[in-house]
Motif scaffolding. Structure first.
Motif, PDB file in Angstrom:
ATOM      1  N   MET A   1      11.974 -24.323  51.106  1.00 16.72           N
ATOM      2  CA  MET A   1      11.248 -25.256  50.223  1.00 16.72           C
ATOM      3  C   MET A   1      11.818 -25.161  48.806  1.00 16.72           C
ATOM      4  O   MET A   1      12.033 -24.075  48.286  1.00 16.72           O
ATOM      5  CB  MET A   1       9.763 -24.914  50.201  1.00 16.72           C
ATOM      6  N   ALA A   2      12.066 -26.327  48.202  1.00 18.27           N
ATOM      7  CA  ALA A   2      12.642 -26.343  46.863  1.00 18.27           C
ATOM      8  C   ALA A   2      11.649 -25.811  45.848  1.00 18.27           C
ATOM      9  O   ALA A   2      10.440 -26.056  45.945  1.00 18.27           O
ATOM     10  CB  ALA A   2      13.053 -27.768  46.503  1.00 18.27           C
ATOM     11  N   LEU A   3      12.169 -25.077  44.881  1.00 24.35           N
ATOM     12  CA  LEU A   3      11.330 -24.568  43.808  1.00 24.35           C
ATOM     13  C   LEU A   3      10.978 -25.702  42.846  1.00 24.35           C
ATOM     14  O   LEU A   3      11.839 -26.486  42.447  1.00 24.35           O
ATOM     15  CB  LEU A   3      12.053 -23.447  43.074  1.00 24.35           C
ATOM     16  N   PHE A  27       5.179 -19.734  37.125  1.00 25.75           N
ATOM     17  CA  PHE A  27       6.367 -20.455  36.668  1.00 25.75           C
ATOM     18  C   PHE A  27       7.636 -19.721  37.092  1.00 25.75           C
ATOM     19  O   PHE A  27       8.598 -20.347  37.552  1.00 25.75           O
ATOM     20  CB  PHE A  27       6.337 -20.616  35.148  1.00 25.75           C
ATOM     21  N   VAL A  28       7.643 -18.408  36.925  1.00 23.25           N
ATOM     22  CA  VAL A  28       8.819 -17.629  37.339  1.00 23.25           C
ATOM     23  C   VAL A  28       9.017 -17.738  38.847  1.00 23.25           C
ATOM     24  O   VAL A  28      10.142 -17.907  39.338  1.00 23.25           O
ATOM     25  CB  VAL A  28       8.678 -16.167  36.887  1.00 23.25           C
ATOM     26  N   ASP A  29       7.940 -17.646  39.598  1.00 27.58           N
ATOM     27  CA  ASP A  29       8.040 -17.772  41.057  1.00 27.58           C
ATOM     28  C   ASP A  29       8.598 -19.130  41.470  1.00 27.58           C
ATOM     29  O   ASP A  29       9.212 -19.254  42.535  1.00 27.58           O
ATOM     30  CB  ASP A  29       6.662 -17.582  41.706  1.00 27.58           C
ATOM     31  N   GLU A  30       8.376 -20.146  40.626  1.00 31.54           N
ATOM     32  CA  GLU A  30       8.875 -21.486  40.934  1.00 31.54           C
ATOM     33  C   GLU A  30      10.244 -21.760  40.321  1.00 31.54           C
ATOM     34  O   GLU A  30      10.711 -22.893  40.323  1.00 31.54           O
ATOM     35  CB  GLU A  30       7.872 -22.543  40.451  1.00 31.54           C
ATOM     36  N   GLY A  31      10.894 -20.712  39.773  1.00 33.70           N
ATOM     37  CA  GLY A  31      12.283 -20.838  39.366  1.00 33.70           C
ATOM     38  C   GLY A  31      12.555 -21.029  37.897  1.00 33.70           C
ATOM     39  O   GLY A  31      13.707 -21.219  37.497  1.00 33.70           O
ATOM     40  N   ASP A 232       8.044 -32.091  38.223  1.00 33.21           N
ATOM     41  CA  ASP A 232       8.326 -33.504  38.390  1.00 33.21           C
ATOM     42  C   ASP A 232       7.324 -34.187  39.322  1.00 33.21           C
ATOM     43  O   ASP A 232       7.312 -35.427  39.400  1.00 33.21           O
ATOM     44  CB  ASP A 232       9.752 -33.685  38.923  1.00 33.21           C
ATOM     45  N   ASP A 233       6.498 -33.416  40.028  1.00 32.09           N
ATOM     46  CA  ASP A 233       5.430 -34.018  40.828  1.00 32.09           C
ATOM     47  C   ASP A 233       4.475 -34.825  39.952  1.00 32.09           C
ATOM     48  O   ASP A 233       3.813 -35.743  40.435  1.00 32.09           O
ATOM     49  CB  ASP A 233       4.623 -32.935  41.559  1.00 32.09           C
TER      50      ASP A 233
END
Length: 251
Positions: A1-3, A27-31, A232-233
């Motif tokens: 799954m994309a970050l 935020f860090v976990d999501e890249g 971007d969601d």
């Protein structure tokens, strides 16, 4: 799954504890590369150690314009841009009408209103096209709470900032939204009633009884909503107030 926040540069003010810290972890976990700020170096260092990954702590008082400028100069030198800004630093205390002091007013508005305004203004030249600015509001701005009028008024000002600033940045592709938590179990909330654990738990139990979901929130629940607004969601979400409050502001 994309970050969701891959390769994004983010700043979270007041990120060393509570909701800000939870946001930084998400935020860090999501890249994202995340900079957190706070006024106490020891707490910043502990927070960065707990976050891990691409996190950096910078000691900043958000009401100090010179310190804010130094922060964004540092980010400009490191990255040349900023993709996500969370103006989260702030706080308040309880004082009823008749006991409100000038010092109480000045402290609350300096942290919540002045700090938010000049954080966003200092970051503005760095914000990239498509950048997301998230202002931390509060359900207190939408309802009445005994002895909390100054804090509530300061958060109402924050909400007004978002409505107006989206017009000031029109054409730059920058989104500005307000994220308004309800009661969330954080040090800042429970310490409103002092340091006694039994008194703090009684306070949380009382708040839970007022919330349709029957409990107070967890900081990570607010952080997950922040990820949505930062990503971007939410590319067509602009100027809103997103309540993450278990329904308390809706009744």
């Amino acid at each position: 799954m994309a970050l969701k926040l891959a390769n994004k540069v983010a700043v979270i003010t007041g990120g060393s504890t509570g909701i800000g810290l939870a946001m930084a972890k998400r935020f860090v976990d999501e890249g994202a590369k995340v900079y957190i700020t706070g006024r106490r170096q020891a707490e910043l260092d502990a927070a960065v150690g707990g976050i891990g990954g691409m996190a950096e702590g910078v000691r900043v008082d958000s009401a100090d314009l010179a310190q804010l400028q130094s922060l964004f100069d540092h980010i400009r030198a490191q990255h040349g841009k900023l993709d996500v800004l969370v103006a989260n630093a702030g706080g308040g205390s309880l004082l009823p009408l008749g006991q409100i002091t000038e010092a109480h007013f000045d402290d609350t508005f300096s942290r919540n209103v002045k700090g938010t305004l000049f954080t966003v203004q200092a970051a503005l030249p760095l914000l990239s096209a498509g950048a997301s600015v998230i202002l931390t509001g509060s359900t207190a701005a939408s309802s009445g709470t005994e002895a909390f009028s100054v804090y509530a008024a300061s958060k109402a000002a924050v909400r007004a900032f978002a409505r107006n600033w989206i017009l000031d940045v029109k054409g730059r592709g920058i989104r500005i939204n307000t994220l308004s938590p309800g009661p969330v179990k954080t040090p800042g909330l429970v310490e409103l009633v002092g340091t006694d654990p039994a008194q703090q738990q009684g306070f949380l139990d009382h708040l839970a009884s007022l919330i349709p979901m029957g409990r107070v929130g967890d900081p990570d629940e607010i952080a997950k909503a922040a990820v949505f607004l930062a990503s971007d969601d939410a590319s067509f979400v602009n100027g809103i107030e997103l309540f993450v409050d278990g329904g308390i502001a809706q009744i």
